[in-house]
Design a protein around this motif. Structure first.
Motif, PDB file in Angstrom:
ATOM      1  N   THR B 205      53.991  29.753  64.230  1.00  0.00           N
ATOM      2  CA  THR B 205      52.977  30.491  64.795  1.00  0.00           C
ATOM      3  C   THR B 205      51.842  30.439  63.655  1.00  0.00           C
ATOM      4  N   ASP B 207      48.498  29.008  61.924  1.00  0.00           N
ATOM      5  CA  ASP B 207      47.289  28.123  62.473  1.00  0.00           C
ATOM      6  C   ASP B 207      47.088  26.871  61.606  1.00  0.00           C
ATOM      7  N   THR B 210      46.273  26.782  57.788  1.00  0.00           N
ATOM      8  CA  THR B 210      47.408  27.137  57.184  1.00  0.00           C
ATOM      9  C   THR B 210      48.445  25.899  56.925  1.00  0.00           C
TER      10      THR B 210
END
Lengths: 120, 618, 167
Positions: B205, B207, B210
């Motif tokens: 999950t 982004d 990251t």
């Protein structure tokens, strides 16, 4: 406050060199170990911020020591010290939980980069 | 690309994760307020989700996803898990198993999990007030194959040990989500020729920023490419982080067969070399023998599998049974690491299920009854694997009420197993009565153990495997079944027996000794011959009669003493032809074949020889 | 010449000798059992072996000769003549290895006659056959002036060889 380091290597020469590089950069060496078993014991005693770990050591190898330490403390930050040609062992160490590695012969700048990454 | 070739790998790997799922759920159930097992459960479910999505099994992925959502609440929250939630997760594990099997077989529509999906969503919704992630489900269905984003990484050219560096990147990515389809293959990445370019798919999950930061933090990274990745990467492959290689058992079987032939050919060659008296040839043959021996050992070793692969599903079985029957059971498994030949291991699952069911259903008393008898309310069942000289022993014991000997005696008399005057019930007799199909130890038939099937199934299976069963039962104290197994099925030492012009192999597993048939010491015992051997009267079976071999037997004949548990039988043959290592092969017995064979083998001279089943004579 | 190839050659060699002509699957292997010409689809024939002695399986019914060793694999040998109720046994020249019901069965025949393309065969309905149970015949064919019966393997072997688990 400076970070504390446990240096594990069966060769005094290597321990001295790593200690020197790290001390000059402002780290505090809180312990040394020359076997894997000692490394695990010392880790439990001094709980350093960082461990530098040789791969091939008597009694208990570096990889097994990584496993034992990670078992004791899942957040342990361990930097493997490897020679060229130990790729498979380094991969194993990473899978066991080591956070990064440096390759001998050591260049101070590379060691410090790796240490920063591990502590970062 | 054709994903079907990965279906079997998917299935076996998923099975492992489901075992973990079940095992950790049981741990969690012991201490519902301690969240340690949650992380492992979450990982297992998450991995299943990723793999299922890769395979295009949208319904498996969906179910895993909903379970993951519920589990995620526990990962974040600190509340103890409720009984209902655990039950729901247990059911999810079962449903996943069924759905996986059905999906691999292309019949997933046959498994209905709608109710379960709803229940999982409700539980997750109730746990945290936020609604469940329904939209994600749609994206799964829409794009089941291209999971996650495709990420490409190029390491700095001066980076030493690029393979290890890549491993570090992948390790960091695995902390964010599921890593799939690593290219090149892990073996190539670890080779010295690896140039520092690699790609993988990440189902997470996090982004892009990251992800990029995490990749850079592994060090020595030059360039990173992250795309949304609907396109399925070429060579979409399993992440394969394990250093083990899964091998189709049939491959090993084939290999084993070939080695069997090699052993046979070696025997022939040894024979020939000895006959020729050629020293140089003899030396080469000796080298060949040693090499063959090594291959044989290596392959046998490759087939050895720790028993936990079968044992790990039993805690769940015992738990479910004891709940269903309102019993309290502490179940202990010992010796999980003991290894058995895969072929043996595959065969003992069913017998063990029967024995464990019997133990819970008929062995362990209800809590009140135990309390009245001064026993702790929770009964204990132990499943243990032990290494015993060359063999492996599996013990199933309970501290329950023991077998009803009066009932067994009555049954034995009714069935003519013993005559009416017998009133002693030995363990051996117990086994003979229980081993008859249709006999049940149950006072009443329950939904768990049914009618009488059980011990006879166990006995039959053990005999087929060349093993044996012992039983010890003490009223009020408990029952112990001991199964003795050859650690490997494939190659066993055997005696070669001659009768008439025929030869038969007799595995040494059950041979206690061989003695000479002394006509002066043979008496008649009821309808059979018996040999007075030391102070024991040994019932005799004449192999000539059993096999209907005509002609006069030789005057001096050996008797092979077979021992099965406490029972001993003497098998009268014409002549012994020494001892061999035989490779056990199966054959399809034509209708009418005497039920005294456990397989066949090929001798050094190329002749097939049938293997006698000691259990067939006792 | 074809027959020379067939005898004692492993399957792939037989394949190799016919691939040039046309599809192997459309062929029938003809063999003689006593005075009866029999046929089996070539796809069910694994190979043809010279006769060999079998190890008796005690208790098995008479058409079952026993077990033979085919390069390490144990195969049940069935005598063709006794199987078809035509006399005391073949004085056999060839073992026809048939793939049947996920297993291999060796059928002892007196000799292998021919391998013929289906296209050249006139298949006839089962007529009144003298001395053979019509239930074990799948079809009657004729090739180059010779009549033969296509054996119904299920009906022939099914009653002999149980389809239970191996031992």
């Amino acid at each position: 406050m400076s970070h504390t380091v446990l240096v594990c290597d069966d060769a005094i020469f290597m321990r001295t060199m790593i200690s020197d590089i790290l001390t000059q950069a402002g780290f505090e060496i809180v312990g040394e170990a020359e076997t894997g078993l000692q490394a695990v014991e010392k880790y439990k005693q001094v709980k350093p911020d960082l461990v530098t770990m040789d791969i091939v050591m008597p009694d208990m190898g570096g990889i097994d020591a990584v496993r034992e330490i990670i078992k004791f403390d899942g957040t342990a930050r361990i930097l493997m010290c490897s020679a060229m040609g130990q790729q498979a062992l380094v991969v194993e160490a990473i899978q066991a939980g080591a956070k990064d590695f440096v390759v001998k012969p050591f260049q101070p700048s590379r060691v410090l980069e790796a240490v920063q990454r591990v502590l970062g | 690309m054709d994903l079907s070739q990965y279906a079997e790998l998917f299935r076996t790997e998923t099975r492992d994760h489901l075992l973990t799922f079940n095992r950790l759920l049981l741990e969690w159930e012991q201490h519902p307020d301690q969240p340690e097992p949650v992380a492992g459960i979450f990982r297992a479910v998450h991995t299943i989700k990723g793999m299922a999505a890769t395979m295009g099994y949208a319904r498996v992925a969906d179910l895993a996803h909903r379970a993951e959502t519920l589990l995620d609440r526990f990962r974040q929250g600190h509340r103890a898990v409720t009984d209902e939630e655990l039950e729901l997760l247990f059911r999810t594990a079962d449903a996943l198993e069924a759905l996986v099997e059905a999906s691999v077989g292309g019949r997933d529509a046959a498994v209905d999990v709608e109710l379960l999906l709803g229940a999982l969503d409700d539980a997750a919704g109730a746990h945290a007030a936020e609604p469940t992630a329904r939209p994600r489900r749609i994206s799964f269905v829409a794009a089941p194959v291209g999971v996650g984003r495709r990420i490409e990484v190029i390491l700095r050219t001066d980076s030493p040990l690029k393979g290890a560096r890549a491993a570090l990147v992948l390790q960091r990515m695995a902390a964010l989500g599921t890593v799939l389809a690593v290219e090149p293959a892990p073996a190539a990445i670890e080779s010295d020729a690896f140039d520092g370019r690699f790609a993988f798919r990440l189902d997470a999950t996090a982004d892009a920023a990251t992800i990029e930061r995490e990749i850079r933090s592994a060090g020595d990274v030059d360039r990173i490419g992250i795309d949304a990745g609907d396109a399925v990467a070429e060579g979409d492959r399993d992440a394969g982080r394990t250093r083990h290689l899964r091998v189709d058992l049939r491959r090993l079987d084939t290999l084993m067969n070939v080695v069997g032939e090699l052993v046979t050919a070696r025997g022939r060659l040894e024979h020939l070399a000895a006959a020729r008296g050629d020293a140089a040839l003899a030396e080469d043959v000796a080298t060949l023998s040693a090499l063959t021996q090594r291959i044989q050992t290596e392959i046998l070793q490759a087939r050895m599998t720790p028993v936990w692969q079968v044992f790990d599903r039993f805690p769940r079985l015992v738990r479910d049974l004891s709940r269903q029957l309102n019993k309290q059971v502490a179940f202990k498994v010992e010796g999980k690491e003991i290894e058995l030949d895969r072929a043996v291991l595959d065969e003992i699952g069913d017998p063990l299920v029967h024995l464990l069911r019997n133990a819970v259903d008929h062995g362990i008393e209800p809590p009140e009854e135990r309390a009245a008898a001064g026993k702790p309310a929770a009964g204990q069942i132990v499943l243990a694997a032990l290494r015993d000289r060359g063999a492996v022993t599996i013990v199933v014991s309970d501290d329950g009420r023991g077998l009803d000997r009066a009932k067994i005696l009555a049954e034995a008399k009714a069935r003519g197993v013993v005559d009416g005057s017998t009133d002693e019930v030995t363990d051996d007799l117990v086994l003979r009565v229980l081993g008859r199909s249709g006999f049940s130890t149950a006072g009443q038939v329950s939904q768990v153990s049914g009618r009488g099937v059980g011990v006879d199934v166990v006995l039959t299976r053990m005999r087929e495997l060349g093993g044996s069963v012992e039983i010890k039962s003490t009223p009020g104290v408990g029952t112990t079944f001991t199964l003795r197994l050859p650690p490997t099925l494939a190659i066993v030492p055997a005696l070669l027996a001659r009768v008439g012009h025929e030869r038969y192999a007799l595995p040494l597993t059950h041979v206690a000794e061989t003695v000479e048939l002394d006509a002066g010491r043979v008496t008649r015992l009821e309808t059979r011959d018996a040999l007075l051997l030391r102070d024991e009267l040994l019932p005799l079976v004449h192999l000539r009669d059993v096999l209907q071999i005509e002609g006069e037997p030789p005057r001096r004949r050996p008797v092979v003493v077979l021992q099965l548990g406490d029972r001993r039988t003497g098998l009268v043959i014409d002549r012994m032809e020494g001892q061999r290592e035989i490779v056990v092969k199966s054959f399809r017995p034509p209708r009418g074949t005497l039920p005294i064979f456990s397989g066949a083998t090929v001798l050094g001279d190329g002749d097939p020889v049938l293997i006698l089943d000691a259990g067939g004579f006792a | 010449m074809i027959l020379g190839c067939l005898l004692t050659q492993p399957r792939w060699l037989i394949f190799a000798s016919f691939n040039k002509m046309d599809d192997f699957s459309g062929r029938l292997l003809l063999f003689r059992i006593g005075d009866l010409a029999c046929a089996a689809p070539a796809t069910t024939v694994r190979e043809i072996l010279p006769p060999q002695r079998a190890t008796r399986i005690p208790g098995a019914p008479p058409p079952v000769e026993g077990l033979i060793n085919v390069r390490g694999e144990l195969v049940t040998l069935v005598d063709g003549a006794r199987l078809l109720g035509r006399g005391p046994g073949v004085d056999g020249g060839a073992l026809v290895l048939l793939e049947w019901a996920a297993t291999t069965v060796a059928l002892a025949a007196d000799e292998v006659l021919d391998l013929v393309p289906l296209g050249s065969v006139e298949l006839e309905a089962r007529e009144e056959l003298v001395g053979i149970d019509p239930g074990v015949v799948q079809a009657v064919g004729r090739h180059a002036g010779r009549s033969f019966v296509v054996l119904a393997l299920d009906a022939l072997l099914g009653p002999l060889l149980t389809v239970q688990e191996d031992v």
